[in-house]
Design an enzyme around this catalytic site. Structure first.
Site, short mmCIF file in Angstrom:
data_model
loop_
_atom_site.label_atom_id
_atom_site.label_comp_id
_atom_site.label_asym_id
_atom_site.label_seq_id
_atom_site.Cartn_x
_atom_site.Cartn_y
_atom_site.Cartn_z
N ASP A 143 -2.82 5.37 -2.36
CA ASP A 143 -1.91 4.82 -3.37
C ASP A 143 -1.22 5.92 -4.16
O ASP A 143 -0.08 5.76 -4.60
CB ASP A 143 -2.67 3.90 -4.32
CG ASP A 143 -2.99 2.54 -3.70
OD1 ASP A 143 -2.31 2.17 -2.74
OD2 ASP A 143 -3.93 1.88 -4.18
N ASP A 144 -1.91 7.05 -4.37
CA ASP A 144 -1.31 8.15 -5.13
C ASP A 144 0.04 8.55 -4.54
O ASP A 144 1.03 8.73 -5.26
CB ASP A 144 -2.23 9.37 -5.12
CG ASP A 144 -3.32 9.30 -6.17
OD1 ASP A 144 -3.27 8.40 -7.03
OD2 ASP A 144 -4.22 10.15 -6.13
N HIS A 189 2.35 -4.76 1.63
CA HIS A 189 2.55 -6.13 1.14
C HIS A 189 2.46 -6.21 -0.38
O HIS A 189 3.29 -6.87 -1.02
CB HIS A 189 1.53 -7.07 1.79
CG HIS A 189 0.12 -6.80 1.41
ND1 HIS A 189 -0.65 -5.86 2.03
CD2 HIS A 189 -0.68 -7.36 0.45
CE1 HIS A 189 -1.85 -5.83 1.49
NE2 HIS A 189 -1.91 -6.73 0.52
N GLU A 221 -9.20 -0.10 1.64
CA GLU A 221 -8.41 -0.04 0.42
C GLU A 221 -9.40 0.17 -0.71
O GLU A 221 -10.31 -0.62 -0.90
CB GLU A 221 -7.63 -1.34 0.19
CG GLU A 221 -6.82 -1.32 -1.10
CD GLU A 221 -6.29 -2.68 -1.49
OE1 GLU A 221 -5.26 -2.73 -2.17
OE2 GLU A 221 -6.93 -3.70 -1.14
N ASP A 253 -10.38 -4.97 2.59
CA ASP A 253 -9.62 -5.20 1.37
C ASP A 253 -10.43 -4.85 0.13
O ASP A 253 -11.61 -5.21 0.02
CB ASP A 253 -9.19 -6.67 1.32
CG ASP A 253 -8.44 -7.02 0.06
OD1 ASP A 253 -7.33 -6.49 -0.14
OD2 ASP A 253 -8.96 -7.82 -0.75
N HIS A 258 2.03 6.87 -2.53
CA HIS A 258 3.02 5.81 -2.70
C HIS A 258 3.59 5.83 -4.11
O HIS A 258 4.81 5.75 -4.30
CB HIS A 258 2.39 4.44 -2.43
CG HIS A 258 3.27 3.29 -2.82
ND1 HIS A 258 3.25 2.73 -4.08
CD2 HIS A 258 4.23 2.63 -2.13
CE1 HIS A 258 4.15 1.76 -4.15
NE2 HIS A 258 4.75 1.68 -2.98
#
Length: 626
Positions: free
Chosen positions: A329-330, A398, A304, A269, A332
């Site tokens: 993340d890009d 999440h 992450e 994480d 997404h």
């Protein structure tokens, strides 16, 4: 009575059952001059100082199931073991001795996992079933196997305070939370998953400890550092004075999950909040520990990392940390912009354009060092030449579902045609795909942020959550802000539990995901995950084409998020078939079995007719190779 003596230990700290009988207890408490063990219903037994702040003793009368706490410097308050293997009454209660050797594993032939061909499935055990237990989750594993999932990514299970939570506020990192069952229930879950051919990796938090039930500083203030600012509390001390045992704590925790629970790897994480200026970096040591513990079994470690640092996935001999993959993340963010039209907060640096999807399919990250307006600095690093399997792609996870104000999933924010088309893109490009629990059957249940805190801490968490969501103008300046769910309300948690009956009522979405994963797995071109044979082009403001070239035959994926598109003429070389026989239809998101409106040939005498809000896969009409 406690006594000195040699002990067969696996890990540096904690209570470990001995082959010859008794239990060996060992703890690092350099800030204390005396440490004593208090067995439940027993006398207080002093531990022997070993030097360097360690205290230990072999206790013959202790056994599996024994409960205990520690007394520090003769004080009245008794503390649970920070290295406890189980907290049956939660983080504030007594610790319990666990014997991992008593579990009878059946996965002896399990060879582990491999990155290539992997399909991840993110799962929160507490909401995956109405019961919220390991045993209940076991009953649904065959469905995931049959869907085409290959590896489960379980959200954190280190014990935390309260009766529900996401798990990122864990305080007992070696103790699987009692909320989902016993440690052996967790082992049984992993054993069954392996029996079905499913890998299991665990989301772990090595960047902070939760605020409730964290007693580490009572034993050693050196666990924490004031040299760095951490988003969620005190940073951990991985590079300052007395950092050796702190590093050992995390490295042994990584080993522990692989050795004693047969896990196939970890998800780390928020690695950007793991601060370490020393060499080797603690993340590299954690990764090496996972590999060593896995032995000949294949392992998988995904990080992450918000800044998208390439060094995370580079081998150690190239100055990297040795992870297998990073969340992307890009991809997404640009998908959310394309599907919803919203460019608020951290979505503002994306346009959701066809070119962004072409680039993401070929290269992975979109930001590789450019200026990022939202943060006011450069973001990303050079990732060219890296295997696309090292990029984990997703439409939901999440965090991102919970950040949609009401916890709505993406199907509530866009149209079904666009979502089917984007799902096809995500599941067919070379990146490693990840589904979030329930996504495969279009679950109607939300996924909120929930954390069972009370008093001032609950108020602080509620306030912090509202302040975080203020970055979205549509939330900050509307009545929606007043409708935000209270994280500490049990109903917020209960509302997130999946209704697996929707597998039947939404069977068309289950069929969509099943067939796409089968195509990804069985087609020789898609299966290769080779971006070097992939090219793409923009056909219209909301339409693009991807083409794979290969000895097995070419493949074309058309994705049109806009209205019907008629191309005539069509001067785009990626549309040209390899033979005069042209293209043959292979798959369409508008197939009626997926809830679509039907389909017709896209290549016709008067040009190309690309259906709106749809995705189409084409193969050569001759020598399809599929």
């Amino acid at each position: 009575m406690a006594r000195r003596g040699s002990a067969a230990r696996r890990l540096p700290q904690g209570a470990e059952v001995q082959p010859g009988g008794g239990v060996h207890f060992r703890i690092w408490a350099p800030d204390r001059s005396r440490v004593a063990l208090r067995l439940e219903y027993g006398a207080e037994l002093p531990l022997n100082p070993e030097g360097d702040g360690f205290f230990a003793a072999l206790v013959p009368e202790a056994k599996p199931g024994s409960r205990y706490k520690y007394c520090l410097d003769g004080g009245d308050y008794l503390y649970p073991d920070p290295m406890s293997r189980f907290q049956p009454d939660g983080p504030h209660g007594p610790s319990q001795v666990v014997d991992p050797a008593s579990f009878q594993w059946t996965d002896h032939g399990w060879e582990g996992v491999r990155r290539e061909g992997m399909v991840l499935y993110e799962m929160h055990v507490g909401t995956f079933t109405p019961e919220g237990t390991w045993d209940a989750a076991i009953g649904r594993l065959e469905e995931l196997r049959d869907l085409g999932v290959t590896c489960l990514e379980v959200m954190p299970v280190a014990d935390f305070a309260g009766s529900f939570g996401w798990g990122y506020d864990g305080v007992n990192l070696f103790a699987p939370t009692r909320l989902y069952g016993s440690p052996d229930d967790f082992r049984r879950f992993v054993d069954r998953a392996h029996g079905l051919g499913l890998g299991v990796i665990l989301d772990v938090v090595y960047n902070h400890f939760g605020p409730d039930g964290n007693y580490l500083s009572q034993f050693a203030k050196s666990y924490f550092s004031d040299r760095y600012e951490n988003e969620w509390g005190d940073a951990l001390n991985f590079d300052g004075p007395d950092s050796g045992p702190v590093r050992d704590y995390m490295v042994s925790n990584a080993r522990y999950w692989v050795e004693e629970f047969h896990l196939d790897g970890l998800r780390l994480d928020a690695t950007q909040q793991i601060f370490d200026a020393s060499t080797p970096h603690i993340i590299a040591e954690v990764a090496a520990a996972v590999r060593e513990a896995g032995g000949e079994r294949g392992t998988f470690i995904v990080g992450e990392n918000e800044p998208q640092e390439l060094r995370q996935v580079l081998p150690r001999d190239q100055g990297g940390h040795g992870l297998d993959a990073l969340w992307n993340d890009d991809l997404h963010h640009t998908a959310i912009v394309a599907l919803t039209g919203r460019r608020e907060a951290y979505y503002k640096d994306y346009r959701g354009s066809p070119q962004e999807f072409v680039s993401a399919a070929k290269y992975g990250f979109l930001y590789t060092g450019q200026h990022y307006v939202w943060q006011g600095k450069r973001r990303g690093s050079n990732i060219f030449g890296q295997p696309q399997a090292a990029m984990v792609s997703f439409l939901q996870n999440h965090d991102q579902v919970a950040n949609s104000a009401r916890g709505w999933r993406i199907d509530r924010l866009t149209g079904p045609g666009q979502l089917r088309a984007m799902t096809a893109y995500m599941l067919l490009i070379p990146a490693t795909p990840m589904l979030f629990q329930g996504q495969e059957f279009r679950a109607s249940t939300p996924f909120h942020y929930f954390a069972d805190h009370s008093g001032d801490l609950a108020k602080a968490v509620r306030r912090g959550r509202r302040e975080f969501l203020n970055q979205f103008q549509s939330i900050a300046h509307s009545e929606v802000k007043e409708e935000l769910c209270d994280p500490a309300d049990r109903q917020t948690f209960e509302a997130c539990k999946l209704d697996h009956g929707e597998r039947e009522t939404n069977a068309e979405w289950l069929a969509l995901h099943h067939d796409l994963l089968a195509l990804r797995r069985e087609d020789p071109v898609f299966r290769r995950q080779d971006a070097s044979v992939l090219d793409g082009s923009v056909l219209a403001p909301e339409c693009f084409v991807l083409r794979w070239f290969g000895p097995e035959g070419d493949r074309v994926l058309l994705v049109n998020l806009g209205p019907d598109l008629h191309l005539s003429p069509a001067p785009e070389p990626l549309l040209g078939a390899p033979t005069r026989a042209g293209w043959c239809h292979c798959w369409s998101s508008e197939d009626p079995r997926y809830g679509g409106l039907g389909y017709s040939p896209v290549e016709q005498e008067d040009g190309w007719h690309i259906p709106g809000r749809a995705a189409v896969v084409l193969v050569p009409a001759e020598g399809q190779g599929a």
